[in-house]
Design a protein around this motif. Structure first.
Motif, PDB file in Angstrom:
ATOM      1  N   TYR A   3       0.848  -1.191   0.000  1.00 41.24           N
ATOM      2  CA  TYR A   3       0.000   0.000   0.000  1.00 41.24           C
ATOM      3  C   TYR A   3       0.880   1.236   0.000  1.00 41.24           C
ATOM      4  O   TYR A   3       1.866   1.313   0.733  1.00 41.24           O
ATOM      5  CB  TYR A   3      -0.905   0.018   1.233  1.00 41.24           C
ATOM      6  CG  TYR A   3      -1.921  -1.083   1.235  1.00 41.24           C
ATOM      7  CD1 TYR A   3      -3.158  -0.916   0.609  1.00 41.24           C
ATOM      8  CD2 TYR A   3      -1.649  -2.297   1.842  1.00 41.24           C
ATOM      9  CE1 TYR A   3      -4.087  -1.942   0.606  1.00 41.24           C
ATOM     10  CE2 TYR A   3      -2.583  -3.324   1.840  1.00 41.24           C
ATOM     11  CZ  TYR A   3      -3.795  -3.137   1.217  1.00 41.24           C
ATOM     12  OH  TYR A   3      -4.711  -4.160   1.209  1.00 41.24           O
ATOM     13  N   PHE A   4       0.510   2.193  -0.836  1.00 42.72           N
ATOM     14  CA  PHE A   4       1.177   3.489  -0.897  1.00 42.72           C
ATOM     15  C   PHE A   4       0.301   4.483  -0.155  1.00 42.72           C
ATOM     16  O   PHE A   4      -0.885   4.623  -0.461  1.00 42.72           O
ATOM     17  CB  PHE A   4       1.363   3.919  -2.353  1.00 42.72           C
ATOM     18  CG  PHE A   4       2.191   5.156  -2.512  1.00 42.72           C
ATOM     19  CD1 PHE A   4       3.574   5.086  -2.480  1.00 42.72           C
ATOM     20  CD2 PHE A   4       1.595   6.395  -2.710  1.00 42.72           C
ATOM     21  CE1 PHE A   4       4.349   6.230  -2.642  1.00 42.72           C
ATOM     22  CE2 PHE A   4       2.366   7.537  -2.861  1.00 42.72           C
ATOM     23  CZ  PHE A   4       3.742   7.453  -2.829  1.00 42.72           C
ATOM     24  N   VAL A   5       0.872   5.151   0.828  1.00 40.72           N
ATOM     25  CA  VAL A   5       0.134   6.101   1.649  1.00 40.72           C
ATOM     26  C   VAL A   5       0.689   7.495   1.364  1.00 40.72           C
ATOM     27  O   VAL A   5       1.862   7.770   1.615  1.00 40.72           O
ATOM     28  CB  VAL A   5       0.275   5.785   3.151  1.00 40.72           C
ATOM     29  CG1 VAL A   5      -0.499   6.793   3.991  1.00 40.72           C
ATOM     30  CG2 VAL A   5      -0.170   4.362   3.443  1.00 40.72           C
ATOM     31  N   THR A   6      -0.153   8.355   0.819  1.00 42.07           N
ATOM     32  CA  THR A   6       0.220   9.738   0.567  1.00 42.07           C
ATOM     33  C   THR A   6      -0.205  10.573   1.762  1.00 42.07           C
ATOM     34  O   THR A   6      -1.356  10.508   2.187  1.00 42.07           O
ATOM     35  CB  THR A   6      -0.467  10.269  -0.704  1.00 42.07           C
ATOM     36  OG1 THR A   6      -0.173   9.404  -1.795  1.00 42.07           O
ATOM     37  CG2 THR A   6       0.001  11.677  -1.031  1.00 42.07           C
ATOM     38  N   LEU A  42       7.505  -2.106   6.698  1.00 44.74           N
ATOM     39  CA  LEU A  42       7.736  -0.807   6.064  1.00 44.74           C
ATOM     40  C   LEU A  42       8.757  -0.991   4.947  1.00 44.74           C
ATOM     41  O   LEU A  42       9.897  -1.375   5.195  1.00 44.74           O
ATOM     42  CB  LEU A  42       8.250   0.205   7.091  1.00 44.74           C
ATOM     43  CG  LEU A  42       8.509   1.610   6.564  1.00 44.74           C
ATOM     44  CD1 LEU A  42       7.211   2.263   6.101  1.00 44.74           C
ATOM     45  CD2 LEU A  42       9.176   2.466   7.637  1.00 44.74           C
ATOM     46  N   VAL A  43       8.334  -0.730   3.725  1.00 46.39           N
ATOM     47  CA  VAL A  43       9.210  -0.853   2.567  1.00 46.39           C
ATOM     48  C   VAL A  43       9.985   0.449   2.377  1.00 46.39           C
ATOM     49  O   VAL A  43      11.185   0.446   2.134  1.00 46.39           O
ATOM     50  CB  VAL A  43       8.403  -1.205   1.298  1.00 46.39           C
ATOM     51  CG1 VAL A  43       9.299  -1.262   0.076  1.00 46.39           C
ATOM     52  CG2 VAL A  43       7.651  -2.521   1.493  1.00 46.39           C
ATOM     53  N   ALA A  44       9.286   1.587   2.511  1.00 48.49           N
ATOM     54  CA  ALA A  44       9.916   2.901   2.351  1.00 48.49           C
ATOM     55  C   ALA A  44       9.023   3.950   2.985  1.00 48.49           C
ATOM     56  O   ALA A  44       7.816   3.752   3.145  1.00 48.49           O
ATOM     57  CB  ALA A  44      10.130   3.218   0.872  1.00 48.49           C
ATOM     58  N   GLY A  45       9.612   5.053   3.300  1.00 46.15           N
ATOM     59  CA  GLY A  45       8.869   6.188   3.825  1.00 46.15           C
ATOM     60  C   GLY A  45       9.798   7.376   3.917  1.00 46.15           C
ATOM     61  O   GLY A  45      10.938   7.239   4.369  1.00 46.15           O
ATOM     62  N   ALA A  47       9.922  11.964   4.235  1.00 47.63           N
ATOM     63  CA  ALA A  47       9.333  13.300   4.252  1.00 47.63           C
ATOM     64  C   ALA A  47       9.812  14.010   2.988  1.00 47.63           C
ATOM     65  O   ALA A  47      10.909  13.736   2.493  1.00 47.63           O
ATOM     66  CB  ALA A  47       9.787  14.060   5.492  1.00 47.63           C
ATOM     67  N   LEU A  48       8.997  14.896   2.461  1.00 46.93           N
ATOM     68  CA  LEU A  48       9.348  15.608   1.237  1.00 46.93           C
ATOM     69  C   LEU A  48       9.575  17.088   1.531  1.00 46.93           C
ATOM     70  O   LEU A  48       8.930  17.661   2.411  1.00 46.93           O
ATOM     71  CB  LEU A  48       8.218  15.466   0.214  1.00 46.93           C
ATOM     72  CG  LEU A  48       7.852  14.046  -0.193  1.00 46.93           C
ATOM     73  CD1 LEU A  48       6.642  14.048  -1.119  1.00 46.93           C
ATOM     74  CD2 LEU A  48       9.030  13.355  -0.854  1.00 46.93           C
ATOM     75  N   GLY A  80       4.849  13.860   2.395  1.00 49.14           N
ATOM     76  CA  GLY A  80       5.586  12.628   2.586  1.00 49.14           C
ATOM     77  C   GLY A  80       4.791  11.432   2.120  1.00 49.14           C
ATOM     78  O   GLY A  80       3.667  11.562   1.616  1.00 49.14           O
ATOM     79  N   PHE A  81       5.383  10.260   2.316  1.00 51.77           N
ATOM     80  CA  PHE A  81       4.707   9.030   1.898  1.00 51.77           C
ATOM     81  C   PHE A  81       5.238   7.861   2.703  1.00 51.77           C
ATOM     82  O   PHE A  81       6.314   7.922   3.307  1.00 51.77           O
ATOM     83  CB  PHE A  81       4.924   8.765   0.404  1.00 51.77           C
ATOM     84  CG  PHE A  81       6.342   8.339   0.087  1.00 51.77           C
ATOM     85  CD1 PHE A  81       6.700   6.993   0.065  1.00 51.77           C
ATOM     86  CD2 PHE A  81       7.319   9.277  -0.166  1.00 51.77           C
ATOM     87  CE1 PHE A  81       7.998   6.605  -0.208  1.00 51.77           C
ATOM     88  CE2 PHE A  81       8.628   8.900  -0.439  1.00 51.77           C
ATOM     89  CZ  PHE A  81       8.968   7.562  -0.462  1.00 51.77           C
ATOM     90  N   TYR A  82       4.473   6.800   2.691  1.00 50.03           N
ATOM     91  CA  TYR A  82       4.901   5.503   3.203  1.00 50.03           C
ATOM     92  C   TYR A  82       4.535   4.457   2.164  1.00 50.03           C
ATOM     93  O   TYR A  82       3.502   4.559   1.498  1.00 50.03           O
ATOM     94  CB  TYR A  82       4.202   5.150   4.512  1.00 50.03           C
ATOM     95  CG  TYR A  82       4.713   5.904   5.715  1.00 50.03           C
ATOM     96  CD1 TYR A  82       5.980   5.651   6.222  1.00 50.03           C
ATOM     97  CD2 TYR A  82       3.925   6.851   6.347  1.00 50.03           C
ATOM     98  CE1 TYR A  82       6.453   6.326   7.328  1.00 50.03           C
ATOM     99  CE2 TYR A  82       4.387   7.531   7.458  1.00 50.03           C
ATOM    100  CZ  TYR A  82       5.657   7.267   7.943  1.00 50.03           C
ATOM    101  OH  TYR A  82       6.128   7.937   9.038  1.00 50.03           O
TER     102      TYR A  82
END
Length: 119
Positions: A3-6, A42-45, A47-48, A80-82
């Motif tokens: 799942y991609f979380v915006t 957690l694959v990636a996450g 902050a932008l 950011g994203f997860y």
């Protein structure tokens, strides 16, 4: 399933927050990370940086054109994203409920495209 979380929020959510609120946001992210370790992966996450740092690439008449700034004007910014591997959407929504309430979170399943698994 992945799942991609915006993570989106009003631009002033961070800048207008006092130190206690910022610490609470930080702690809620840590709580989310701990819960993901227990229930998912957690694959990636990340902050932008702010939208004013964005570079947008569009094609005009077949040629790339770069524009400084965000893709579109918006009342919210993506901060950011997860990317999380979880059993199901129910698990993801329970995990995401741990993140700061000031966020709008878009949770989307990742679609596996045949032939791109190993690239």
């Amino acid at each position: 399933m992945r799942y991609f979380v915006t993570i989106a929020y009003e631009p002033t959510v961070w800048s207008d927050a006092d130190e206690a609120t910022r610490q609470r946001y930080h702690q809620e992210h840590l709580t989310f990370h701990d819960a993901v370790k227990e229930r998912a992966h957690l694959v990636a996450g990340e902050a932008l940086a702010g939208p004013e740092t964005a570079t947008t690439l569009r094609h005009r008449d077949g040629s790339p054109v770069l524009t400084e700034g965000p893709f579109a004007e918006s009342t919210e910014v993506v901060g950011g994203f997860y990317l999380v591997d979880a059993d199901d959407l129910d698990t993801m929504t329970e995990l995401c409920a741990l993140l700061p309430k000031a966020y709008s979170l878009e949770i989307r399943p990742v679609v596996r495209v045949e032939g791109f698994e190993e690239r």
